[in-house]
Design a protein around this motif. Sequence first.
Motif, PDB file in Angstrom:
ATOM      1  N   GLY A 178       0.824  -1.205   0.000  1.00  0.00           N
ATOM      2  CA  GLY A 178       0.000   0.000   0.000  1.00  0.00           C
ATOM      3  C   GLY A 178       0.851   1.244   0.000  1.00  0.00           C
ATOM      4  O   GLY A 178       1.922   1.300  -0.604  1.00  0.00           O
ATOM      5  N   GLY A 179       0.422   2.270   0.702  1.00  0.00           N
ATOM      6  CA  GLY A 179       1.178   3.505   0.759  1.00  0.00           C
ATOM      7  C   GLY A 179       0.312   4.636   1.269  1.00  0.00           C
ATOM      8  O   GLY A 179      -0.727   4.406   1.883  1.00  0.00           O
ATOM      9  N   LYS A 180       0.747   5.847   0.975  1.00  0.00           N
ATOM     10  CA  LYS A 180      -0.027   7.023   1.384  1.00  0.00           C
ATOM     11  C   LYS A 180      -1.129   7.269   0.363  1.00  0.00           C
ATOM     12  O   LYS A 180      -1.326   8.388  -0.123  1.00  0.00           O
ATOM     13  CB  LYS A 180       0.885   8.246   1.462  1.00  0.00           C
ATOM     14  N   ILE A 181      -1.766   6.204  -0.019  1.00  0.00           N
ATOM     15  CA  ILE A 181      -2.771   6.264  -1.076  1.00  0.00           C
ATOM     16  C   ILE A 181      -4.007   5.507  -0.622  1.00  0.00           C
ATOM     17  O   ILE A 181      -3.922   4.527   0.113  1.00  0.00           O
ATOM     18  CB  ILE A 181      -2.234   5.661  -2.395  1.00  0.00           C
ATOM     19  N   LYS A 183      -6.295   4.115  -2.632  1.00  0.00           N
ATOM     20  CA  LYS A 183      -6.756   3.077  -3.543  1.00  0.00           C
ATOM     21  C   LYS A 183      -5.588   2.533  -4.338  1.00  0.00           C
ATOM     22  O   LYS A 183      -4.625   3.245  -4.626  1.00  0.00           O
ATOM     23  CB  LYS A 183      -7.808   3.645  -4.494  1.00  0.00           C
ATOM     24  N   VAL A 184      -5.690   1.269  -4.695  1.00  0.00           N
ATOM     25  CA  VAL A 184      -4.668   0.648  -5.531  1.00  0.00           C
ATOM     26  C   VAL A 184      -5.296  -0.610  -6.124  1.00  0.00           C
ATOM     27  O   VAL A 184      -6.097  -1.284  -5.475  1.00  0.00           O
ATOM     28  CB  VAL A 184      -3.381   0.369  -4.709  1.00  0.00           C
ATOM     29  N   SER A 185      -4.963  -0.868  -7.386  1.00  0.00           N
ATOM     30  CA  SER A 185      -5.450  -2.085  -8.033  1.00  0.00           C
ATOM     31  C   SER A 185      -4.294  -2.666  -8.829  1.00  0.00           C
ATOM     32  O   SER A 185      -4.287  -2.692 -10.044  1.00  0.00           O
ATOM     33  CB  SER A 185      -6.647  -1.772  -8.935  1.00  0.00           C
ATOM     34  N   THR A 186      -3.287  -3.099  -8.099  1.00  0.00           N
ATOM     35  CA  THR A 186      -2.022  -3.533  -8.677  1.00  0.00           C
ATOM     36  C   THR A 186      -1.589  -4.803  -7.950  1.00  0.00           C
ATOM     37  O   THR A 186      -0.695  -4.781  -7.113  1.00  0.00           O
ATOM     38  CB  THR A 186      -0.982  -2.391  -8.515  1.00  0.00           C
ATOM     39  N   GLY A 187      -2.281  -5.889  -8.223  1.00  0.00           N
ATOM     40  CA  GLY A 187      -1.968  -7.148  -7.543  1.00  0.00           C
ATOM     41  C   GLY A 187      -2.777  -7.307  -6.266  1.00  0.00           C
ATOM     42  O   GLY A 187      -3.619  -6.463  -5.940  1.00  0.00           O
TER      43      GLY A 187
ATOM     44  N   THR B 145     -11.753  -5.896 -10.419  1.00  0.00           N
ATOM     45  CA  THR B 145     -10.764  -4.832 -10.603  1.00  0.00           C
ATOM     46  C   THR B 145     -10.647  -3.898  -9.408  1.00  0.00           C
ATOM     47  O   THR B 145      -9.818  -2.998  -9.410  1.00  0.00           O
ATOM     48  CB  THR B 145     -11.106  -4.023 -11.874  1.00  0.00           C
ATOM     49  N   ASN B 146     -11.469  -4.117  -8.381  1.00  0.00           N
ATOM     50  CA  ASN B 146     -11.526  -3.178  -7.252  1.00  0.00           C
ATOM     51  C   ASN B 146     -11.835  -1.787  -7.776  1.00  0.00           C
ATOM     52  O   ASN B 146     -11.068  -0.831  -7.596  1.00  0.00           O
ATOM     53  CB  ASN B 146     -10.218  -3.182  -6.462  1.00  0.00           C
ATOM     54  N   VAL B 346      -1.630   5.857  -9.667  1.00  0.00           N
ATOM     55  CA  VAL B 346      -1.967   6.517  -8.401  1.00  0.00           C
ATOM     56  C   VAL B 346      -0.683   6.916  -7.688  1.00  0.00           C
ATOM     57  O   VAL B 346       0.309   6.174  -7.712  1.00  0.00           O
ATOM     58  CB  VAL B 346      -2.872   5.605  -7.532  1.00  0.00           C
ATOM     59  N   ASN B 380      -5.326   9.770  -7.880  1.00  0.00           N
ATOM     60  CA  ASN B 380      -5.493   8.794  -8.974  1.00  0.00           C
ATOM     61  C   ASN B 380      -5.612   9.551 -10.294  1.00  0.00           C
ATOM     62  O   ASN B 380      -6.616  10.182 -10.589  1.00  0.00           O
ATOM     63  CB  ASN B 380      -6.750   7.974  -8.695  1.00  0.00           C
ATOM     64  N   GLY B 409       3.577   5.474  -5.034  1.00  0.00           N
ATOM     65  CA  GLY B 409       2.289   5.130  -5.628  1.00  0.00           C
ATOM     66  C   GLY B 409       2.299   3.751  -6.259  1.00  0.00           C
ATOM     67  O   GLY B 409       3.092   2.890  -5.881  1.00  0.00           O
ATOM     68  N   ALA B 410       1.419   3.559  -7.232  1.00  0.00           N
ATOM     69  CA  ALA B 410       1.282   2.251  -7.878  1.00  0.00           C
ATOM     70  C   ALA B 410       0.845   2.432  -9.325  1.00  0.00           C
ATOM     71  O   ALA B 410       0.338   3.488  -9.713  1.00  0.00           O
ATOM     72  CB  ALA B 410       0.275   1.395  -7.124  1.00  0.00           C
ATOM     73  N   ILE B 411       1.018   1.368 -10.099  1.00  0.00           N
ATOM     74  CA  ILE B 411       0.719   1.422 -11.533  1.00  0.00           C
ATOM     75  C   ILE B 411      -0.741   1.757 -11.789  1.00  0.00           C
ATOM     76  O   ILE B 411      -1.066   2.593 -12.633  1.00  0.00           O
ATOM     77  CB  ILE B 411       1.090   0.075 -12.201  1.00  0.00           C
ATOM     78  N   SER B 412      -1.631   1.125 -11.049  1.00  0.00           N
ATOM     79  CA  SER B 412      -3.062   1.345 -11.278  1.00  0.00           C
ATOM     80  C   SER B 412      -3.811   1.562  -9.984  1.00  0.00           C
ATOM     81  O   SER B 412      -3.621   0.836  -9.009  1.00  0.00           O
ATOM     82  CB  SER B 412      -3.670   0.146 -12.021  1.00  0.00           C
ATOM     83  N   GLY B 413      -4.689   2.567  -9.996  1.00  0.00           N
ATOM     84  CA  GLY B 413      -5.536   2.826  -8.835  1.00  0.00           C
ATOM     85  C   GLY B 413      -6.834   2.062  -8.867  1.00  0.00           C
ATOM     86  O   GLY B 413      -7.381   1.709  -7.826  1.00  0.00           O
ATOM     87  N   GLU B 414      -7.346   1.798 -10.094  1.00  0.00           N
ATOM     88  CA  GLU B 414      -8.660   1.160 -10.166  1.00  0.00           C
ATOM     89  C   GLU B 414      -8.903   0.342 -11.424  1.00  0.00           C
ATOM     90  O   GLU B 414      -9.817  -0.470 -11.455  1.00  0.00           O
ATOM     91  CB  GLU B 414      -9.767   2.216 -10.000  1.00  0.00           C
ATOM     92  N   HIS B 415      -8.103   0.525 -12.458  1.00  0.00           N
ATOM     93  CA  HIS B 415      -8.330  -0.250 -13.687  1.00  0.00           C
ATOM     94  C   HIS B 415      -7.795  -1.667 -13.574  1.00  0.00           C
ATOM     95  O   HIS B 415      -8.281  -2.559 -14.260  1.00  0.00           O
ATOM     96  CB  HIS B 415      -7.664   0.426 -14.888  1.00  0.00           C
ATOM     97  N   GLY B 416      -6.792  -1.859 -12.745  1.00  0.00           N
ATOM     98  CA  GLY B 416      -6.148  -3.160 -12.648  1.00  0.00           C
ATOM     99  C   GLY B 416      -5.019  -3.296 -13.654  1.00  0.00           C
ATOM    100  O   GLY B 416      -4.761  -2.391 -14.465  1.00  0.00           O
ATOM    101  N   LEU B 417      -4.335  -4.438 -13.584  1.00  0.00           N
ATOM    102  CA  LEU B 417      -3.186  -4.679 -14.449  1.00  0.00           C
ATOM    103  C   LEU B 417      -3.581  -5.387 -15.742  1.00  0.00           C
ATOM    104  O   LEU B 417      -3.100  -5.051 -16.818  1.00  0.00           O
ATOM    105  CB  LEU B 417      -2.143  -5.514 -13.701  1.00  0.00           C
ATOM    106  N   PHE B 425       4.272  -4.381 -14.381  1.00  0.00           N
ATOM    107  CA  PHE B 425       4.226  -4.799 -12.969  1.00  0.00           C
ATOM    108  C   PHE B 425       5.353  -5.785 -12.666  1.00  0.00           C
ATOM    109  O   PHE B 425       6.091  -5.620 -11.690  1.00  0.00           O
ATOM    110  CB  PHE B 425       2.854  -5.442 -12.723  1.00  0.00           C
TER     111      PHE B 425
END
Lengths: 459, 459
Positions: A178-181, A183-187, B145-146, B346, B380, B409-417, B425
Amino acid sequence: MSDITTRFADIVGAGNLLSGDAVPDDYSHDEELTQAPQKPAYVARPATAEEVAQLLATASEEGTPVTARGSGTGLSGAAIPRADGLLISFERMNAVLEVDTTNQVAVVQPGVTLTELDATTIPFGLGYMVHPGEMSSSVGGNVGTNAGGMRAVKYGIARHNVLGLQAVLPTGEIIRTGGKIAKVSTGYDLTQLIVGSEGTLALATEVIVKLYPRLEHSATVLAPFADFDQVMAAVPRVLASGLGPYILEYIDTITMAALVHTQDLELGIPDQIRDSCQAYLVVALENRTAERLDEDVERAGELLAELGAADVYVLEGGSARKLIEAREKAFWTAKAIGADDIIDTVVPRGSMPKFLAAVRELASTAGGAAAGCGHAGDGNVHLAILCKDAEKRKKLMGDIFALAIELGGAISGEHGLGRAKTPYFLKLEDPAKVALMHRIKRSFDPAGILNPDVLFAEP
Amino acid sequence: MSDITTRFADIVGAGNLLSGDAVPDDYSHDEELTQAPQKPAYVARPATAEEVAQLLATASEEGTPVTARGSGTGLSGAAIPRADGLLISFERMNAVLEVDTTNQVAVVQPGVTLTELDATTIPFGLGYMVHPGEMSSSVGGNVGTNAGGMRAVKYGIARHNVLGLQAVLPTGEIIRTGGKIAKVSTGYDLTQLIVGSEGTLALATEVIVKLYPRLEHSATVLAPFADFDQVMAAVPRVLASGLGPYILEYIDTITMAALVHTQDLELGIPDQIRDSCQAYLVVALENRTAERLDEDVERAGELLAELGAADVYVLEGGSARKLIEAREKAFWTAKAIGADDIIDTVVPRGSMPKFLAAVRELASTAGGAAAGCGHAGDGNVHLAILCKDAEKRKKLMGDIFALAIELGGAISGEHGLGRAKTPYFLKLEDPAKVALMHRIKRSFDPAGILNPDVLFAEP
């Protein structure tokens, strides 16, 4: 010193590794009522994630069981170590590393207590809103048990307020999730998997928690009801009203009497009403302006009267605070009146009347009693179980948990299973789910060192 | 018919099993822009969880890859099947099974669309508040996809609104997780593990979603800012104000121009202001009374002016709705203006100015451009990537994702990989975490049949 003792001492320094008779009693228990205290073979007090990683890697190699301990305020016995085990106490990892006002998060070490976190965030007008009723509990403990508390009805539980972790796997790998975020949808969401895992998957060494703005104005409305079912019927109506209470609790009359007595409360409720009611609803409201709060309190009062409240009391600052504090101390009250066990079963809130009526009957059949209070908005029922006979009590509790599950609920809403409730879980839960959870456990913890008596029946 | 075809057809009925040339093109893709469509060997349209269980058990035995499909509105290619695979389409499992007003939940099958769920819950004054911008998306897809969307800043993402599941494991076991309850601390949270797993762990056959009361009064405030950094600096201030916006979006001027043009918006913003601003902030407010809403709108206007907005526009019902709808259709606008790819990276919201400035520079260096809008409150960022050269674009996107991760952050906030972002990823994520996730995957899916090209590089 044994070879293992030396290895652990080399990691944390001799002064931070206790063993044998040097281990104080405190490390042998948490606040659970029924489990026998157990001193561990070793207590390590690491200062860094790297030290935790080395401890776990060593324990995995040596096959040493490991139990994590925050403040030891847990109510399920999840912090009771094995006799041959290592207890990792996070008391030295107790710093608030950062209060980030832009991202509205705090980054803390697991040993930070809620009292400390609260004091640190107040000057920023922000707060970690999970208040499980014991402000000396640690954030790491909140992560382990997925702590809840009275404000969950508005602010959610630990799961919703823990955004990220630094965690150590039993293999000694350190990961960040996670993180200071928000939402995340990365695994897969490893944060959410570790939250509530009671120290069986990984140990958190840093926690990113969400902070909310503190609203300045609050008030508490107390409504006695003649009939228990009326209280429960009022709950969804209050929630649907848009008033957005931050606390929505019920307290049965037995528990209220005990709270009033042990905590010396003066609520100004006439004897006649007190004697004729079965339960109270506590509705706490907050707003950013005093005017809106006043309007909301009035609207709540009208609504509760419509819903059958015998009367409605708006508690002023001091007595409101005292009531909430007394409610938070309900566990201590239960202990003081001689409770033999406590449970925090959760059911769909619409099933609370049926559940509580059945529980009273089950308790009475067992020659005991069950009284309590709970997070009405969440269906989370806290009950003191009074039943001296251990065998009868065990059967009674099994029956209560089976009923909750049948109604679509679960054994614990926020205390966790720990050592105390794990046997019920293994008996009552779907074996396919237990087997799946055990495979997940092994994917984190191939050597099976982390809290082996919790959630599963490990050898 | 092959032996496998017969086995699948025996489960769902011959009329609900398509294979070979009988498979329509629709089943070969979702809405992702770059992946080649791929028809599956088989499409099954089950009607029950039991049929899904038999399909998965059979696929596990036969080693047939399985991809789940809801409405096919995903943006990452997670619904693109394997050529030798089975596509399970949930189009027939599309019933709202229950709207439970006491517990404020709905129980739905995965094929239910958000439009259908919205229509069913409106009469009760309740709603599922996850609006990922495409109301034809399915609840099952939201789970996979969350899903997030614009209202996440107030109501959270799919993860916070999915309380329980009936799910089928790849082995054919049917489990139930969570329930009509907001909290549970009874073993690992399998619900949260399956949410966002993009069809790689288990397939949801029933979903319990949280419903919120619908507030009657809402308004939208639009504020142009001369400087992008001012927009971003305003975000935490708006969130800390206690106004509780349910939408808090930024739209850059390029995207706003495209939205105005393609959606025929009339916002009444003078040319002079439009030409001198870099971005807009959209703040939507709601309340249970019209008076409070008016007050809040006024307060928001004052606050935004204090924070440097060039002007503040309160959009009336029609034009507010049009702007929000246009924003929801930003993906289609991006497609219409020739975007070569889209991302929904994100970052911590405090890092958005730095991130976006760096992205513009990276894109320009690659001879391309990046423009967009996004959930400012959540960090995001939705960007249309314009860069025709596939190799350069791949490098550009890799650089953007690496930067996002570096910023926490991360690659995707809500679309997924999905299939599209999985290679990034695997290249950028901590190998220890990928390995852990893969062990978790195997604990659900020992035969490795579920969406094998997503999240991992399966053979």
